[in-house]
Write a protein that holds these residues in place. Structure first.
Motif, PDB file in Angstrom:
ATOM      1  N   ILE A 135       1.432  -1.047   0.082  1.00 36.90           N
ATOM      2  CA  ILE A 135      -0.077  -0.396   0.036  1.00 36.90           C
ATOM      3  C   ILE A 135       1.197   1.163   0.110  1.00 36.90           C
ATOM      4  O   ILE A 135       1.989   1.250   1.033  1.00 36.90           O
ATOM      5  N   VAL A 160       0.896   5.122   0.926  1.00 36.32           N
ATOM      6  CA  VAL A 160       0.338   6.149   1.408  1.00 36.32           C
ATOM      7  C   VAL A 160       0.400   7.273   1.037  1.00 36.32           C
ATOM      8  O   VAL A 160       1.711   7.962   0.933  1.00 36.32           O
ATOM      9  N   TYR A 174      -4.769   7.631  -1.581  1.00 32.66           N
ATOM     10  CA  TYR A 174      -3.783   6.067  -1.293  1.00 32.66           C
ATOM     11  C   TYR A 174      -3.742   5.099  -2.470  1.00 32.66           C
ATOM     12  O   TYR A 174      -4.736   5.440  -3.081  1.00 32.66           O
ATOM     13  N   ALA A 220      -7.237  -4.947   4.054  1.00 33.63           N
ATOM     14  CA  ALA A 220      -7.509  -3.080   3.732  1.00 33.63           C
ATOM     15  C   ALA A 220      -8.711  -2.915   3.685  1.00 33.63           C
ATOM     16  O   ALA A 220      -8.708  -3.450   2.215  1.00 33.63           O
ATOM     17  N   ILE A 239      -9.613   0.696   2.534  1.00 34.58           N
ATOM     18  CA  ILE A 239      -8.777   1.662   1.879  1.00 34.58           C
ATOM     19  C   ILE A 239     -10.143   2.897   1.219  1.00 34.58           C
ATOM     20  O   ILE A 239     -11.135   2.857   1.021  1.00 34.58           O
ATOM     21  N   SER A 268      -9.095   7.445   5.016  1.00 38.01           N
ATOM     22  CA  SER A 268      -9.073   6.399   6.155  1.00 38.01           C
ATOM     23  C   SER A 268      -8.320   5.117   5.519  1.00 38.01           C
ATOM     24  O   SER A 268      -8.481   4.647   4.323  1.00 38.01           O
ATOM     25  N   LEU A 269      -7.734   4.686   6.013  1.00 35.73           N
ATOM     26  CA  LEU A 269      -6.857   3.052   6.047  1.00 35.73           C
ATOM     27  C   LEU A 269      -7.017   2.384   6.998  1.00 35.73           C
ATOM     28  O   LEU A 269      -6.368   2.846   8.093  1.00 35.73           O
TER      29      LEU A 269
END
Length: 619
Positions: A184, A186, A191, A216, A218, A222-223
Motif C-alpha cells: 500500500i 500512503v 492511497y 485492507a 481503504i 482512512s486506512l
C-alpha cells in the motif's frame, strides 16, 4: 507474474494506474486492463491484448474519457485461459463488482459450478472471475464491501493478491493478500495499492507491506488493516529507498544492458558493511548468525532458475574450501518428494524477489517439519527484497543490495547472490574453525578486487558483439565448463535460450564422450569457459575433441590459459588473476553480454521475453 495497481484519490487515477502498469511490465504479461468508477458511480473498463501501449491507445481512442477517483488496473500473465481480451483483468460481475487478482484460485472449478447453479454468467476462462462473483454474492448477505470480501476469501484455496471495488460503495477499495505480495502506498489524502513498490514511486515512497492474510479497507480519508483473524492491526509505514531514477533506462537501450553494467556497483553495495579490510563480519547475517552457524553439520540450498545455478556454484565452494557437505535442489522438486531433512542443517533459500512460490513453500514446509520433530534447522534467505515473504519467514536474512532488476533475465541479482554466498561460506568456515585467518583474508581481498575484475570483463563488449554476429542463423548452442564453471555454463545456456530463443544446453566438459559429442558438427557453436585452474589441461583435451569434429569453438579464458595455440578457436581473454571465488562471477559477465547481443541480432524482446515472467509467484 501478474501485476496489480489500484488507487483512491481526489484526482483522476487513470494516468497513475497506467504509469504503474508500465513500471510492472518487467514482471511479464500478455494483456492489461483498467477499470474505474466514474462520476456517475458506474464501472467503466478498458482492456487490451499485448503491450501497455495498446491499452493506452484504447483509452485515448474511447468515445467517452475514462476517468475516475477510484480504480484498479492489471497486467495479466496467462495461467487459466489463453491470452485474450476476454480473459484480461479487471473482471466484472453484473456491472456491480470489479476485481483484479494475482495468484491462482485452486478450487475455482468447484466454486464456478456452484455459481453457475446460482445463475452467474461467465465471460472468461479464468479462475479470477469466480472471485468477482463470490464477492457479489456475499454483498447480498453482508452489510458492506469489506465484510463481503472477508467472507469471500474464506472460500478460496490457493494464492491471491486482490484489489476489489463496487458500485455499492464508490469511495471504497478493498485489498487482500495470501501467498502473493501486495503493498500500500500512503499519500496525502490518497492511497494506492500495487504488487511492487516500483509501481508506486511516481506518487509516494511511503509504503506499507501487507502481511499474510491481511485485508485492507481503504478510502481517501482512512486506512484500516485487518489480520487473517479479522482483528484490526497496525502495520508500519516504511520509506522506500528506491527512486524513480533507479528504474529508468538512462542511456541504455534495454534494462538488461543497464543492469549488466550496474554489476560493479551492485557488488560494492553488497559488500559494504559486510567486510573489513581483512575479515568478513559474521553478524552481517544477523545477530543470531554466529550461534546458529556454530552447530550446523551440513547445508541445504533450495532455489529456482538462475538462483539455483548460484546455489550449484556454492556447493563446490562449501565442500572444496571448508569441507562442509552441501546439497542443492530445485524448489519445485524438493517440496514434493518427501525429502529426508536432517538435524543441524542450515536451510538456505535463494530468490531475487523473495516471493518465488515453490521456494517459499519449501521454506514453510521445512519450518513446519523442524517444529514437529524438534529439529535444529536454522533458515536463511538470500534475496533482493527486504520486505518479501521469505525474509519474514526466515531466521536469518541476507539482502543482496542489487537494486531494482527490471529485465526478466536475471543478471546483477545472480552476481550479488554469488557474492552473498561467498560471504556465507567465509562466515560459516570462520565460525566453525574450518577456515583460518589467512584463507579468510585471501577471500576478502579477492572480493574487494571483484568490481574491478567485472569492469575489465565488461570492457570486452565490442569483441563479444562481433562474436554474436555469428549466431544470426544458429538454432542450437552448447556450453561447456568444469568445476564451478559447469554451473556458469548452465547459467550461460539459460540466458541465451531465455532471450534469444536459441536452444542451448550446458554440460560438464568431461561428459562430452557420454553423449553430447554426437551433436557436434560445423553448424553448432560450442562455448567453453577456461579459467587457469587445476582442471585446465583436462578441459583443453575436451576442447580438442570438439575441434577435431568441426565444432565452432568460442572460448572465454584467463589470459594465462592459452587454450588454442593454432588459432582455430575464437578466444576472448576475459580476465586474469582470479581465484576460486572470483572466477565464476567474472566469467559469467561475458556470457551475459553474449546472450544480450545475440538477442539483439535475433530481434527478440530482450527485457520481456515471450512466455516468461520476472517474479514467479504462482506454481
Amino acid at each position: 507474474m501478474c501485476g496489480i495497481v489500484g488507487g483512491v484519490a481526489e484526482r483522476n487515477v487513470v494516468p497513475i494506474l497506467v504509469e504503474g502498469l508500465k513500471r510492472l511490465e518487467y514482471r511479464g504479461y500478455d494483456s492489461s486492463g483498467v477499470a474505474v468508477l466514474d462520476d456517475q458511480g458506474q464501472i467503466r473498463r478498458q482492456r487490451a491484448l499485448g503491450k501497455i501501449k495498446s491499452l493506452e491507445a484504447r483509452i485515448n481512442e474511447a468515445e467517452h474519457k475514462l476517468a475516475g477517483h477510484i480504480g484498479i488496473a492489471h497486467t495479466r500473465w496467462a495461467t487459466h485461459g489463453v491470452p485474450s481480451e476476454n480473459n484480461a483483468h479487471p473482471h466484472v460481475c453484473n456491472n456491480q463488482v470489479a476485481v483484479v487478482h494475482n495468484g491462482i484460485i485452486e478450487n475455482y472449478q468447484k466454486l464456478k459450478q456452484k455459481q453457475l447453479e446460482l445463475g452467474y454468467r461467465f465471460t472468461s476462462e479464468t479462475d479470477t472471475e469466480v472471485v468477482a462473483h463470490c464477492v457479489a454474492e456475499q454483498l447480498k448477505h453482508q452489510p458492506n464491501l469489506l465484510k463481503a470480501v472477508q467472507t469471500a476469501i474464506q472460500k478460496f484455496e490457493g494464492a491471491y493478491a486482490l484489489g476489489v471495488m463496487s458500485i455499492t460503495e464508490p469511495n471504497r477499495l478493498i485489498a487482500a493478500r495470501k501467498g502473493s505480495p501486495l503493498v500500500i502506498g500512503v499519500g496525502i489524502g490518497e492511497y494506492f495499492i500495487a504488487s511492487d513498490v516500483s509501481a508506486l514511486l511516481p506518487v509516494t515512497q511511503n509504503v506499507i507491506f501487507l502481511e499474510e492474510g491481511d485485508v485492507a479497507d481503504i478510502t481517501r480519508e482512512s486506512l484500516q488493516i485487518y489480520n487473517q483473524s479479522g482483528e484490526p492491526v497496525e502495520r508500519e509505514i516504511r520509506v522506500s529507498n528506491l527512486s524513480s531514477a533507479a528504474v529508468e533506462l538512462g542511456e541504455h537501450r534495454h534494462y538488461m544492458h543497464k543492469e549488466i553494467f550496474e554489476q560493479p556497483q551492485s557488488i560494492i553495495d553488497t559488500l559494504e558493511g559486510r567486510i573489513t579490510q581483512d575479515h568478513v563480519l559474521v553478524n552481517a547475517f544477523g545477530n543470531k548468525a554466529e550461534a546458529l552457524f556454530k552447530d550446523i553439520q551440513q547445508v541445504q540450498i533450495i532455489a529456482c532458475g538462475t538462483s539455483y545455478h548460484a546455489g550449484l556454484v556454492a556447493k563446490y565452494w562449501f565442500e572444496d574450501i571448508i569441507q562442509l557437505a552441501c546439497q542443492v535442489e530445485v524448489a519445485s522438486e524438493y517440496r514434493y518428494r518427501n525429502p529426508v531433512i536432517q538435524d543441524k542443517t542450515l536451510f538456505v533459500t535463494i530468490s531475487q524477489s523473495g516471493e518465488t512460490a515453490d521456494t517459499l513453500a519449501a521454506l514453510q514446509q521445512v519450518k513446519a517439519y523442524a517444529k514437529k520433530h524438534s529439529l535444529s534447522i536454522p533458515t536463511l534467505t538470500i534475496c533482493n527484497a527486504p520486505e518479501s515473504s521469505m525474509t519474514r519467514e526466515s531466521d536469518l536474512v541476507f539482502l543482496t543490495h542489487a537494486g531494482p532488476e527490471i529485465g526478466v533475465a536475471s543478471t546483477k541479482a545472480f552476481t550479488t547472490q554469488l557474492v552473498s554466498l561467498a560471504l556465507l561460506l567465509t562466515s560459516v568456515g570462520k565460525v566453525k574453525g574450518s577456515m583460518d585467518e589467512e584463507r579468510e583474508t585471501v577471500i576478502v581481498h579477492g572480493l574487494q578486487k571483484l568490481p574491478g575484475l567485472v569492469q575489465t570483463a565488461l570492457s570486452h563488449e565490442d569483441i563479444i558483439m562481433q562474436i554474436a554476429n555469428g549466431f544470426a542463423d544458429k538454432q542450437n548452442a552448447l556450453f561447456l565448463g568444469r568445476g564451478t564453471m559447469y554451473p556458469i555454463a548452465l547459467e550461460g545456456a539459460l540466458k541465451l535460450k531465455e532471450i534469444s530463443y536459441i536452444h542451448a544446453e550446458a554440460y560438464p566438459a568431461g561428459e562430452l564422450k557420454h553423449g553430447p559429442l554426437a551433436l557436434i558438427d560445423e553448424s553448432i557453436p560450442v562455448i567453453a569457459i577456461a579459467p587457469h585452474d587445476d582442471l585446465l589441461e583436462k578441459l583443453k583435451s575436451n576442447l580438442q575433441e570438439v575441434n577435431a569434429r568441426g565444432g565452432q569453438m568460442i572460448v572465454f579464458e584467463d589470459e594465462k590459459s592459452d587454450t588454442s595455440s593454432d588459432g582455430t578457436f575464437t578466444v576472448v581473454k576475459t580476465t586474469t588473476n582470479v581465484g576460486r571465488i572470483t572466477a565464476p562471477i567474472t566469467f559469467n559477465i561475458a556470457l551475459q553480454l553474449l546472450a544480450y547481443h545475440v538477442a539483439l541480432i535475433k530481434g527478440t524482446d530482450v527485457d520481456q521475453p515471450r512466455n516468461l515472467a520476472k517474479s514467479v509467484t504462482v506454481e
